[in-house]
Design an enzyme around this catalytic site. Structure first.
Site, PDB file in Angstrom:
ATOM      1  N   CYS A 112      22.405 -17.404 -23.837  1.00 15.23           N
ATOM      2  CA  CYS A 112      22.359 -18.256 -22.647  1.00 15.23           C
ATOM      3  C   CYS A 112      22.806 -19.698 -22.925  1.00 15.23           C
ATOM      4  O   CYS A 112      22.975 -20.489 -21.998  1.00 15.23           O
ATOM      5  CB  CYS A 112      20.965 -18.227 -22.035  1.00 15.23           C
ATOM      6  SG  CYS A 112      20.414 -16.550 -21.729  1.00 15.23           S
ATOM      7  N   HIS A 249      20.571 -23.862 -17.379  1.00 19.14           N
ATOM      8  CA  HIS A 249      20.610 -22.398 -17.405  1.00 19.14           C
ATOM      9  C   HIS A 249      19.595 -21.880 -16.382  1.00 19.14           C
ATOM     10  O   HIS A 249      18.444 -22.327 -16.354  1.00 19.14           O
ATOM     11  CB  HIS A 249      20.278 -21.912 -18.817  1.00 19.14           C
ATOM     12  CG  HIS A 249      20.026 -20.445 -18.885  1.00 19.14           C
ATOM     13  ND1 HIS A 249      20.863 -19.530 -18.298  1.00 19.14           N
ATOM     14  CD2 HIS A 249      19.025 -19.722 -19.457  1.00 19.14           C
ATOM     15  CE1 HIS A 249      20.393 -18.320 -18.513  1.00 19.14           C
ATOM     16  NE2 HIS A 249      19.275 -18.402 -19.200  1.00 19.14           N
ATOM     17  N   ASN A 279      19.383 -14.383 -13.536  1.00 23.54           N
ATOM     18  CA  ASN A 279      19.727 -15.009 -14.820  1.00 23.54           C
ATOM     19  C   ASN A 279      20.975 -14.314 -15.362  1.00 23.54           C
ATOM     20  O   ASN A 279      20.915 -13.157 -15.774  1.00 23.54           O
ATOM     21  CB  ASN A 279      18.537 -14.840 -15.775  1.00 23.54           C
ATOM     22  CG  ASN A 279      18.795 -15.397 -17.161  1.00 23.54           C
ATOM     23  OD1 ASN A 279      19.943 -15.631 -17.547  1.00 23.54           O
ATOM     24  ND2 ASN A 279      17.735 -15.592 -17.926  1.00 23.54           N
TER      25      ASN A 279
HETATM   26  O1  UT7 Z   1      17.703 -16.494 -20.464  1.00 24.02           O
HETATM   27  C1  UT7 Z   1      17.166 -16.644 -21.733  1.00 24.02           C
HETATM   28  C2  UT7 Z   1      15.932 -17.489 -21.694  1.00 24.02           C
HETATM   29  N1  UT7 Z   1      14.895 -16.783 -20.991  1.00 24.02           N
HETATM   30  C3  UT7 Z   1      13.920 -17.444 -20.389  1.00 24.02           C
HETATM   31  O2  UT7 Z   1      13.949 -18.636 -20.339  1.00 24.02           O
HETATM   32  C4  UT7 Z   1      12.757 -16.655 -19.816  1.00 24.02           C
HETATM   33  C5  UT7 Z   1      11.463 -17.359 -20.138  1.00 24.02           C
HETATM   34  N2  UT7 Z   1      10.302 -16.664 -19.655  1.00 24.02           N
HETATM   35  C6  UT7 Z   1       9.981 -16.565 -18.345  1.00 24.02           C
HETATM   36  O3  UT7 Z   1      10.724 -17.021 -17.501  1.00 24.02           O
HETATM   37  C7  UT7 Z   1       8.675 -15.934 -17.962  1.00 24.02           C
HETATM   38  O4  UT7 Z   1       7.877 -15.767 -19.115  1.00 24.02           O
HETATM   39  C8  UT7 Z   1       8.840 -14.535 -17.277  1.00 24.02           C
HETATM   40  C9  UT7 Z   1       9.448 -14.707 -15.884  1.00 24.02           C
HETATM   41  C10 UT7 Z   1       9.743 -13.640 -18.106  1.00 24.02           C
HETATM   42  C11 UT7 Z   1       7.492 -13.863 -17.107  1.00 24.02           C
HETATM   43  O5  UT7 Z   1       6.613 -14.711 -16.365  1.00 24.02           O
HETATM   44  P1  UT7 Z   1       5.146 -14.991 -16.907  1.00 24.02           P
HETATM   45  O6  UT7 Z   1       4.462 -15.810 -15.898  1.00 24.02           O
HETATM   46  O7  UT7 Z   1       5.285 -15.555 -18.305  1.00 24.02           O
HETATM   47  O8  UT7 Z   1       4.508 -13.542 -16.912  1.00 24.02           O
HETATM   48  P2  UT7 Z   1       3.897 -12.743 -18.121  1.00 24.02           P
HETATM   49  O9  UT7 Z   1       4.959 -12.200 -18.995  1.00 24.02           O
HETATM   50  O10 UT7 Z   1       2.822 -13.574 -18.744  1.00 24.02           O
HETATM   51  O11 UT7 Z   1       3.223 -11.536 -17.355  1.00 24.02           O
HETATM   52  C12 UT7 Z   1       2.134 -11.734 -16.436  1.00 24.02           C
HETATM   53  C13 UT7 Z   1       1.755 -10.411 -15.850  1.00 24.02           C
HETATM   54  C14 UT7 Z   1       1.548  -9.320 -16.895  1.00 24.02           C
HETATM   55  O12 UT7 Z   1       0.452  -8.539 -16.472  1.00 24.02           O
HETATM   56  P3  UT7 Z   1      -1.006  -8.767 -17.139  1.00 24.02           P
HETATM   57  O13 UT7 Z   1      -0.812  -8.534 -18.603  1.00 24.02           O
HETATM   58  O14 UT7 Z   1      -1.359 -10.198 -16.820  1.00 24.02           O
HETATM   59  O15 UT7 Z   1      -1.823  -7.758 -16.434  1.00 24.02           O
HETATM   60  C15 UT7 Z   1       2.804  -8.488 -16.816  1.00 24.02           C
HETATM   61  O16 UT7 Z   1       2.607  -7.137 -17.182  1.00 24.02           O
HETATM   62  O17 UT7 Z   1       2.800  -9.929 -14.986  1.00 24.02           O
HETATM   63  C16 UT7 Z   1       3.147  -8.586 -15.346  1.00 24.02           C
HETATM   64  N3  UT7 Z   1       4.569  -8.383 -15.073  1.00 24.02           N
HETATM   65  C17 UT7 Z   1       5.019  -8.004 -13.873  1.00 24.02           C
HETATM   66  N4  UT7 Z   1       4.391  -7.704 -12.721  1.00 24.02           N
HETATM   67  C18 UT7 Z   1       5.158  -7.352 -11.667  1.00 24.02           C
HETATM   68  C19 UT7 Z   1       5.617  -8.574 -15.905  1.00 24.02           C
HETATM   69  N5  UT7 Z   1       6.759  -8.314 -15.269  1.00 24.02           N
HETATM   70  C20 UT7 Z   1       6.413  -7.958 -14.005  1.00 24.02           C
HETATM   71  C21 UT7 Z   1       7.157  -7.580 -12.867  1.00 24.02           C
HETATM   72  N6  UT7 Z   1       6.502  -7.296 -11.730  1.00 24.02           N
HETATM   73  N7  UT7 Z   1       8.511  -7.513 -12.878  1.00 24.02           N
END
Ligand code: UT7
Length: 320
Positions: A112, A249, A279
């Site tokens: 990215c 990005h 993204n």
């Molecule tokens: O492009 C390269 C650089 N990439 C980035 O900059 C991405 C950086 N990271 C992020 O943007 C965020 O971490 C994400 C958008 C990927 C995830 O958001 P988050 O608020 O960090 O969520 P999380 O991974 O902590 O997950 C929270 C909850 C989890 O459930 P539990 O464990 O709290 O029960 C996940 O299983 O959300 C769940 N979850 C989803 N639920 C519904 C993860 N993906 C999904 C989904 N739909 N698609």
């Protein structure tokens, strides 16, 4: 040393649009989760368009926008982690189709941050006098490396291409570029290469999906990017508040809001188009530039900033 400016910007996206509601029909997710966590509501996904197809269309629209003939281009760099082939490079294949002859063409892998890294090379080469007009393209078909059963990645990434031409200029409009990498974080975002076993080596990689530790990457982005933006401004007599546009990005709207807060800058200065594009990795910054450029005024101060797998990150400070 020559002055350099950006002249000509273009983008291309596949026709097919996939909404959050469409995704919720086949994986356990919801429009509400995706929108509130990322700011994404739909994205474009290839139904056959290749990385080279999108690179060619974006490159051609940048040339038209800059009023530049293909024969004038003497350097082509394509930033991609989803090429159609590793040989030939996407840059060589795309240059042929754009009618660019005898340019130096190669691909660059910095995920990215790819557009920023490729731009640094192009700008430095033009400054030194090696080349006069460089076409830098970010192009990805991420849909082919996504596990469409992994909701933690398949709702985020998407397909597209963006391109910009850098040329020599009497007035230097690229004021500073600062890039960096940290291989300590290399396991946070990964994409293996498919390999077959052979007579000498039994090892085979038969699945090649991307993986991301989203939480760790979120922490990295919201920590390193604000520092990197301050680094690129250092010694330029400008502060973060003097900047008119931040084109980052397009990974996550919350990441941008957090960076704006850390820099104490109005978050409205951070252009967002992840809502309709998701993204698109190396393509996201030039695609965002293509969407916002009509709003730029001469003299506007612009920061471009990328971050991602490697880990890699970097920023460009330029004047429009
Ligand atoms: O492009 C390269 C650089 N990439 C980035 O900059 C991405 C950086 N990271 C992020 O943007 C965020 O971490 C994400 C958008 C990927 C995830 O958001 P988050 O608020 O960090 O969520 P999380 O991974 O902590 O997950 C929270 C909850 C989890 O459930 P539990 O464990 O709290 O029960 C996940 O299983 O959300 C769940 N979850 C989803 N639920 C519904 C993860 N993906 C999904 C989904 N739909 N698609």
């Amino acid at each position: 040393m020559y002055g350099v400016k950006m002249k000509g910007i273009g983008k291309a996206i596949p026709e097919f649009k996939l909404s959050n509601h469409d995704l919720a029909e086949f994986i356990d997710t919801s429009d509400e989760w995706i929108q509130t966590r990322t700011g994404i509501s739909s994205r474009h996904i290839s139904t056959g368009e290749t990385t080279t197809d999108l690179a060619v269309l974006a490159g051609q629209s940048a040339l038209i926008d800059g009023d530049i003939e293909p024969e004038e281009i003497d350097l082509v760099i394509v930033a991609t982690v989803t090429p159609d082939s590793t040989m030939p490079s996407t840059a060589c294949a795309a240059a042929k189709r754009m009618g660019i002859k005898k340019a130096t063409c190669f691909d660059l892998s910095a995920a990215c941050s790819g557009f920023i890294f490729a731009s640094e090379i192009a700008v430095s080469f033009i400054r030194q006098g090696n080349y006069k007009k460089a076409l830098v393209i970010g192009a990805e078909v991420f849909s082919k490396v996504l596990n469409w059963e992994d909701r933690s990645t398949c709702v985020l990434f998407a397909d597209g291409a963006g391109a910009a031409v850098y040329t020599r200029s009497e007035q230097d409009q690229i004021l500073n570029i600062v890039t960096a990498s940290d291989g300590e974080g290399s396991d946070l975002i990964t994409l293996p290469v498919l390999t077959k076993s052979n007579r000498f080596n039994p090892n085979e990689v038969s699945e090649a999906y991307m993986y991301m530790d989203g939480r760790e990457v979120y922490k990295f982005a919201t920590t390193e990017v604000p520092k990197n933006i301050l680094d690129v401004l250092e010694g330029t007599n400008y502060a973060a508040n003097d900047i008119d546009w931040f084109i980052l990005h397009q990974a996550n709207a919350r990441i941008m809001d957090s960076i704006a807060k850390k820099l104490q800058v109005d978050k409205e200065k951070f252009f967002k188009n992840m809502d309709s594009h998701g993204n698109t990795s190396a393509a996201s910054i030039p695609m965002a530039l293509a969407d916002v450029k009509e709003q730029f005024k001469p003299g506007d101060k612009i920061i471009l900033s990328g971050f991602g797998a490697g880990l890699t990150w970097g920023s460009i400070f330029m004047i429009w």
